[in-house]
Structures are given as structure tokens and as C-alpha cells.
Motif scaffolding. Structure first.
Motif, mmCIF file in Angstrom:
data_model
loop_
_atom_site.group_PDB
_atom_site.id
_atom_site.type_symbol
_atom_site.label_atom_id
_atom_site.label_comp_id
_atom_site.label_asym_id
_atom_site.label_seq_id
_atom_site.Cartn_x
_atom_site.Cartn_y
_atom_site.Cartn_z
ATOM 1 N N GLY A 64 0.795 -1.221 0.000
ATOM 2 C CA GLY A 64 0.000 0.000 0.000
ATOM 3 C C GLY A 64 0.826 1.268 0.000
ATOM 4 N N GLY A 65 2.046 1.207 -0.548
ATOM 5 C CA GLY A 65 2.926 2.381 -0.590
ATOM 6 C C GLY A 65 4.296 2.035 -0.043
ATOM 7 N N GLY A 66 5.289 2.814 -0.437
ATOM 8 C CA GLY A 66 6.646 2.570 0.034
ATOM 9 C C GLY A 66 6.798 2.942 1.508
ATOM 10 N N MET A 67 7.380 2.049 2.292
ATOM 11 C CA MET A 67 7.620 2.329 3.705
ATOM 12 C C MET A 67 9.080 2.726 3.892
ATOM 13 N N ALA A 68 9.315 3.794 4.650
ATOM 14 C CA ALA A 68 10.665 4.312 4.859
ATOM 15 C C ALA A 68 11.567 3.220 5.439
ATOM 16 N N PRO A 69 12.801 3.100 4.940
ATOM 17 C CA PRO A 69 13.723 2.077 5.438
ATOM 18 C C PRO A 69 13.884 2.093 6.956
ATOM 19 N N ASP A 70 13.861 3.295 7.564
ATOM 20 C CA ASP A 70 14.015 3.370 9.019
ATOM 21 C C ASP A 70 12.848 2.688 9.728
ATOM 22 N N ILE A 71 11.636 2.848 9.198
ATOM 23 C CA ILE A 71 10.466 2.200 9.797
ATOM 24 C C ILE A 71 10.557 0.688 9.606
ATOM 25 N N ILE A 72 10.998 0.263 8.420
ATOM 26 C CA ILE A 72 11.176 -1.173 8.171
ATOM 27 C C ILE A 72 12.159 -1.757 9.182
ATOM 28 N N ARG A 73 13.260 -1.046 9.429
ATOM 29 C CA ARG A 73 14.260 -1.534 10.405
ATOM 30 C C ARG A 73 13.646 -1.670 11.789
ATOM 31 N N GLN A 74 12.876 -0.662 12.193
ATOM 32 C CA GLN A 74 12.265 -0.714 13.523
ATOM 33 C C GLN A 74 11.317 -1.899 13.663
ATOM 34 N N VAL A 75 10.502 -2.123 12.633
ATOM 35 C CA VAL A 75 9.557 -3.238 12.684
ATOM 36 C C VAL A 75 10.312 -4.564 12.681
ATOM 37 N N ALA A 76 11.340 -4.661 11.834
ATOM 38 C CA ALA A 76 12.130 -5.895 11.761
ATOM 39 C C ALA A 76 12.832 -6.180 13.089
ATOM 40 N N GLU A 77 13.358 -5.146 13.737
ATOM 41 C CA GLU A 77 14.031 -5.335 15.025
ATOM 42 C C GLU A 77 13.043 -5.739 16.105
ATOM 43 N N LYS A 78 11.875 -5.108 16.108
ATOM 44 C CA LYS A 78 10.851 -5.428 17.096
ATOM 45 C C LYS A 78 10.409 -6.885 16.956
#
Length: 390
Positions: free
Chosen positions: A306-320
Motif C-alpha cells: 500500500g505504498g513505500g515504507m521508509a527504510p528506518d520504519i522497516i528496520r524498527q519493525v524488523a528489530e521489534k
């Protein structure tokens, strides 16, 4: 195979399992088959011409699902509509798609006069409650009894009698998919963010082949359950519904994303294995809930599109969610909707990429003249496959 067979397949795998959970309500596959079959029977008895367009104006709920599959079961075309649109916009869409009937959840009936707006093509208005309204020529039909599965002639076992010959019960992959009809099944309207919304014509083949491709790469089984915060009229939300019903899994509805903590509480209480959202959903959860400290031991995967997600947000979700699978995906309504996915194991190496084509999709980057470009060049994405709209 046609769209109704998605529900038949799920029911044959998980008859007594919960198909749809909404708050305290839990609807099994047997019950959902009963209500969708009763709805299909009523639609057939009204003798609308085959492949009539029937619009749905409703929030996510079990009744929405029963109506959707009832439309498919009666050999009609579903037109799921954004229930947040202003009545005049809905009226315009109903005229554009030549709708013969609409199902409207009772909470939206106050807008009915403006929605019909003199439209002479609408012959029937279906609703979930007995009401008295002037529908300006259209017949008002309460289908509460059908939505509750009240059909004394419904035989669950008979309804699934030949499901194995029509729909393979083996592990589904795109390469082992059954023969699928390529006639029009549904019209999904685009958001109209750059102009008027357009009705995308999706066939049974478009929707089912893409559903099977998504089941394939997500490795979904009857043990999976997903929380749906995305509306079913949105092609991404529709995909969550179809993929989990196809495998006999469960769909947990929570329409309260304005209260993100409530959604997290539902995830914990129901033990869902999947969560899917658009970038703003993940940003809200990270910043306005206890998402970072909550524990979801049964969660297996997360998907984002549903749209490009900022790499920083992807990192946070992946780390969580270290140890869980995070799928970054790309799609569009015109592709029913999945086009590509980034395998979770490639996330660290390909952060920001939309990944590889889903099974059955051919993906090319071309120049303005249509020539395929070499690696490293910027061009236009073109796709082809069984998922591409009529």
C-alpha cells in the motif's frame, strides 16, 4: 473454478473452525456457507439477469463476507464500495458500473436517498434490518434471515459433494492451480487520488490465481489467522480475506484502528499468526501504542504494502519482530493485487527493494519506447500474468 469455490475449499478443510471472528462473534465455515448459500438462493429467486452488478456498502463484518460470496454464488458481479465516501460519490460509482442492486448495512441507510439519487437502474436495495423507507422505485429487501443462515433446504455436505473434483485439496501453488474461469467477477474502484476513481474489472482468474500465488509465497495453511484492520473494499484487505478463506484459516476483524491499543489487545487475545498493514499503520503502532513492548508469541508473519515504507520504519519493525517473517510487498488494484514480494531473508541485503515477482507474474523495466532496460537503468515497471485486469 470460480470465486465461490474459495469458500467451498475453506469449508471442506475447516468445517467447524472459525472462519470470521468479529468482537465476540465467531462464525464457523459451516455457518458462513449457510448464510452465503441462503443469500445466493435469494438473489437467484429474484431473477436478476446473470452477471448483474451488485454493490456492497458495509464495514468489515461477517455479513459483508456472506453477501460477497452470496453474490458470487448467484453468478453475479460484486462491486465493493468505500463506505467512507460521500453519498454523491457513491451515487456516481453506482451509475458508472450500472449497478442493478446494492447491499447497504443499516448504519448507512440514512444516506440512501442521496446514494440512489434517482438512479432508475437500481432494482433492489438489500439491508440487514427490517426498515420502512422510500427507495424511489427500488424494492427494499431485508435479508437478515439469509445472513443468519436460515435456509431449511441447505445441505452443507451436499454443497461440498464435488469440491475435491473442482478444487484440489493439496497444498496450493501457482503451478498446481486448477482451471479457473476468466469471466468478470468483481469491480474494485481505485482511490481516485490523481483523478476520478476507476472501476477495475477483475476476473475469477485474476483474483483466484493471485490469491493462490500469495498463499504460495506466504506459505499459508489452515493454522493461520490474520487480523484485518484494512477494509475489504480495498484490494489489499480483500486479498487478506480471500487468502485465508482459501486455506481454511481464520480472519479476525477489528475496525478500531483509530484506537491502536485496542487492536493490539485483540491480537493478543485471539493469538493471530499474521498482521498486515500499510506504512501509516506501522508508524501509528510504533508511535502511539505499546507495540514495541507487547508480546505476540503466536505471530508468524507481517506483511506491508500500500505504498513505500521508509527504510528506518522497516528496520524498527524488523528489530521489534526479530524471529518473525516480515514481507515487504508491491501491488496495485489492477493486478488483483500482488505483483512482487521481498523474501524476508533478503531484507537485510535489499532494504528498500520491492523484491521479486510473485508466482505467475512477469516483471519488466522498460524505456519510454517499450524496450527492456539493462540492470541499473531507471524505467517504467510493466507486468503481465493471469492477475492482470480484464
Amino acid at each position: 473454478m470460480k470465486m465461490y469455490d474459495i469458500l467451498r475449499r475453506g469449508a471442506s478443510l475447516s468445517a467447524e473452525k472459525v472462519a470470521i471472528q468479529h468482537g465476540e462473534r465467531a462464525v464457523t465455515y459451516r455457518q458462513l456457507m449457510g448464510s452465503s448459500s441462503a443469500t445466493a438462493l435469494l438473489l437467484s429467486e429474484l431473477k436478476l439477469p446473470d452477471e448483474s452488478r451488485i454493490a456492497i456498502i458495509s464495514e468489515n463484518c461477517p455479513e459483508y463476507v456472506a453477501v460477497l460470496f452470496g453474490i458470487f454464488g448467484a453468478n453475479h458481479i460484486a462491486v465493493p464500495l468505500d463506505n467512507s465516501l460521500m453519498p454523491d460519490k457513491i451515487a456516481s460509482i453506482l451509475s458508472d458500473c450500472s449497478a442493478s442492486a446494492i447491499y447497504i448495512q443499516s448504519k448507512y441507510l440514512r444516506h440512501l436517498d442521496k446514494i440512489i439519487n434517482g438512479n432508475k437502474q437500481i432494482r433492489f436495495v438489500f439491508t440487514d434490518k427490517e426498515v420502512t423507507l422510500d427507495t424511489a422505485g427500488a424494492e427494499l429487501v431485508c435479508i437478515d434471515r439469509q445472513l443468519n443462515g436460515e435456509n431449511e433446504n441447505f445441505d452443507f455436505d451436499h454443497s461440498l459433494a464435488n469440491v475435491e473434483s473442482h478444487v484440489s485439496l493439496d497444498q496450493l501453488t501457482y503451478d498446481t492451480r486448477p482451471q479457473i474461469e476468466h469471466s468478470l467477477a468483481a469491480l474494485f474502484y481505485t482511490s481516485g487520488s490523481t483523478g476520478a476513481g476507476k472501476g477495475v474489472m477483475l476476473s475469477h482468474q485474476n483474483l483466484i490465481s493471485n490469491t493462490i500465488s500469495t498463499v504460495d509465497y506466504l506459505k499459508l495453511t489452515s493454522n493461520d489467522s490474520v487480523i484485518t484492520i484494512l477494509p475489504f473494499y480495498y484490494i489489499y484487505g480483500n486479498s487478506l480475506l480471500l487468502t485465508h478463506l482459501m486455506v481454511g484459516g481464520s480472519v479476525v476483524i477489528d475496525n478500531r484502528f483509530a484506537f491502536p491499543q485496542a487492536v493490539l489487545d485483540t491480537m493478543t487475545r485471539t493469538g493471530v499468526t499474521g498482521f498486515s498493514g500499510v506504512p501509516s499503520n506501522f508508524m501509528i503502532l510504533l508511535n502511539h501504542s505499546n507495540f514495541n513492548s507487547a508480546s505476540f508469541p503466536k505471530l508468524r508473519y507481517l506483511t506491508q504494502a500500500g505504498g513505500g515504507m521508509a527504510p528506518d520504519i522497516i528496520r524498527q519493525v524488523a528489530e521489534k519482530f526479530a524471529g518473525k517473517e516480515l514481507f515487504i510487498m508491491y501491488g496495485q488494484t489492477e493486478a488483483a493485487p500482488r505483483i512482487s514480494w521481498l523474501p524476508p531473508e533478503e531484507l537485510k541485503h535489499k532494504l528498500g527493494s520491492v523484491g521479486i515477482p510473485v508466482p505467475g507474474v512477469t516483471f519488466r523495466i522498460v524505456s519510454p519506447s517499450g524496450e527492456e532496460l539493462p540492470i541499473g537503468e531507471t524505467g517504467e515497471v510493466t507486468i503481465s500474468g493471469d492477475n492482470v485486469m480484464l
